[in-house]
Design an enzyme around this catalytic site. Structure first.
Site, PDB file in Angstrom:
ATOM      1  N   CYS A 163      -5.665 -81.455  -9.825  1.00  0.00           N
ATOM      2  CA  CYS A 163      -5.219 -80.390 -10.725  1.00  0.00           C
ATOM      3  C   CYS A 163      -4.283 -80.889 -11.827  1.00  0.00           C
ATOM      4  CB  CYS A 163      -4.564 -79.282  -9.919  1.00  0.00           C
ATOM      5  SG  CYS A 163      -5.633 -78.692  -8.589  1.00  0.00           S
ATOM      6  N   HIS A 303       3.623 -74.903 -12.231  1.00  0.00           N
ATOM      7  CA  HIS A 303       2.333 -75.069 -11.559  1.00  0.00           C
ATOM      8  C   HIS A 303       1.969 -73.776 -10.843  1.00  0.00           C
ATOM      9  CE1 HIS A 303      -1.024 -77.185  -9.908  1.00  0.00           C
ATOM     10  NE2 HIS A 303      -0.605 -77.055  -8.660  1.00  0.00           N
ATOM     11  N   HIS A 340      -6.626 -70.537 -10.950  1.00  0.00           N
ATOM     12  CA  HIS A 340      -6.327 -71.965 -10.957  1.00  0.00           C
ATOM     13  C   HIS A 340      -7.531 -72.738 -11.477  1.00  0.00           C
ATOM     14  CE1 HIS A 340      -4.738 -75.754 -10.137  1.00  0.00           C
ATOM     15  NE2 HIS A 340      -4.409 -75.651  -8.852  1.00  0.00           N
ATOM     16  N   PHE A 401      -3.645 -82.239  -5.665  1.00  0.00           N
ATOM     17  CA  PHE A 401      -3.872 -82.809  -4.345  1.00  0.00           C
ATOM     18  C   PHE A 401      -3.792 -84.335  -4.432  1.00  0.00           C
ATOM     19  CE2 PHE A 401      -6.763 -79.120  -2.691  1.00  0.00           C
ATOM     20  CZ  PHE A 401      -5.646 -78.323  -2.576  1.00  0.00           C
TER      21      PHE A 401
END
Length: 413
Positions: A163, A303, A340, A401
């Site tokens: 991400c 975020h 997202h 991640f």
């Protein structure tokens, strides 16, 4: 050191297929979440997502060309065309050997891979793989496609850091311009992972919200009852340019990229460090490189994915770095509206920041209903409605991640 500025922006998102639509939706606090239409998701634990609406690649590219591109490439090409037009750059008048593309995507052409596995699942039959399968699937195809479309012969590659991918792409682009390797770099990211595998995979790891009775309120960063993120798709493009190059051609300038940070939690494959150690380090590094004090930041686009662990960790990191200054700035998560977008998140969120700079408002964190006692209630998390504010300097956070963290500072020019 060369100064790097942003002279063009383009976006295709779940809440708007161009900058004008995106800006309006951000100000209104509109949710892009709804039940999935790309495939039958009724048997999945999560049946909704933030899809791009009213997009037809066949109409834009022609059916023959569209079939050669995965949807994440199509989104990237569309947002890039808008950004180039917005920048006013005359590509016939610049040195195309010094115009590059650095592009981010966390997953790439997932649907194209999924389709070919479905078609060839019977191993007793002759394999019938599409000759375009590989170039449709690979992450670095978007910068390649953009370069071919516009004849850009400069630096060109893709970044993959889950991400944080498009934020890494933007920071890399800034660094390469500062080093004198390019005059202009097109950067950003795209993603199209609202597929059976995408929804199934994220749902299987319990990352997605299961609020199937009310999708539009499912993405609720910092709320006590948050239960995971809502998967989104789309693309964001920024035109990064050496300041002197931009001035010589009389370009309008949205913002200057003052600096960026890149760290890793070194903690867990998916969970953030519980104390936000990596997030704190990356914000500290970004501020130090930018030569900006915490008192100068007006707004942090966080975020803020709406996960139980992630939101708390990021708030801890902000309080560690900003201390008392954390209470005078605005903080918000635009993922509450867009969902997202994985590897495209950093790009569309940086664009949201620049829209806020231009129009004098902070995009909201929508869907807040109940305070979380683990999150300081005195922070201005811009809940539910946009707030009018003069914004000069912003910090953009994006984490991925693998523990990847990125943060960069934009200042209104």
């Amino acid at each position: 050191m060369k100064r790097v500025v942003i002279t063009g922006i383009g976006a295709i998102t779940p809440i708007g297929n161009n900058i004008e639509e995106y800006s309006k939706a951000l100000k209104e606090g509109r949710s892009g979440a709804d039940y999935i239409t790309h495939f039958d998701a009724t048997k999945f634990k999560s049946t909704f997502a933030c899809e791009v609406k009213n997009f037809n690649g066949d109409e834009i590219f022609g059916r023959k060309e569209a079939r050669k591109m995965d949807m994440f490439s199509q989104y990237g090409m569309v947002s890039t065309e808008e950004a180039i037009q917005d920048s006013g750059i005359d590509l016939d008048a610049v040195d195309l050997d010094r115009v590059g593309v650095i592009w981010g995507s966390g997953i790439g052409g997932l649907r194209s891979l999924e389709e070919q596995i479905e078609i060839n699942s019977d191993y007793d039959k002759d394999p019938r793989y599409n000759p375009f399968m590989i170039p449709k699937m690979i992450v670095d195809i978007v910068p390649g496609q953009i370069a071919i479309r516009y004849g850009l012969r400069g630096i060109n590659y893709g970044t993959v850091s889950a991400c944080a991918s498009s934020s890494h792409a933007i920071i890399n682009a800034v660094d390469n311009i500062r080093l004198g390797r390019a005059d202009v770099i097109i950067s950003g990211g795209s993603e199209a992972a609202v597929t059976r595998v995408g929804i199934g995979g994220f749902s299987g790891m319990k990352a997605l919200s299961n609020r199937n009775d009310d999708p539009k309120t499912a993405s609720r960063p910092f709320d006590l009852d948050r239960d995971g993120f809502v998967l989104g798709e789309g693309s964001g493009t920024v035109i990064l340019e050496d300041l002197e190059h931009a001035r010589k051609r009389g370009a309008k300038i949205y913002a200057e990229v003052l600096g960026g940070g890149m760290t890793d939690d070194a903690y867990h494959i998916t969970a953030p460090h519980p104390d936000g150690r990596g997030a704190a380090n990356v914000m500290r590094n970004a501020l130090q490189e930018s030569k900006v004090n915490t008192s100068e930041i007006d707004y942090i686009n966080v975020h803020g994915t709406s996960t139980p662990l992630g939101d708390v960790a990021e708030v801890k990191a902000i309080l560690e770095i900003f201390k008392s200054d954390a209470y005078r700035l605005n903080i918000s998560s635009t993922k509450s509206m867009t969902g997202h977008l994985l590897g495209a998140s950093g790009a569309i969120e940086a664009i949201a920041c620049m829209i806020g700079m231009q129009e004098g408002f902070v995009p909201p964190t929508i869907n807040h209903f109940t305070d979380d006692p683990d999150i300081d209630a005195q922070l201005n998390l811009t809940f539910n409605e946009a707030q009018d504010r003069k914004i000069e300097t912003v910090l953009c956070n994006t984490f991925g991640f693998g523990g990847h963290n990125t943060s960069f500072v934009l200042r209104k020019f």
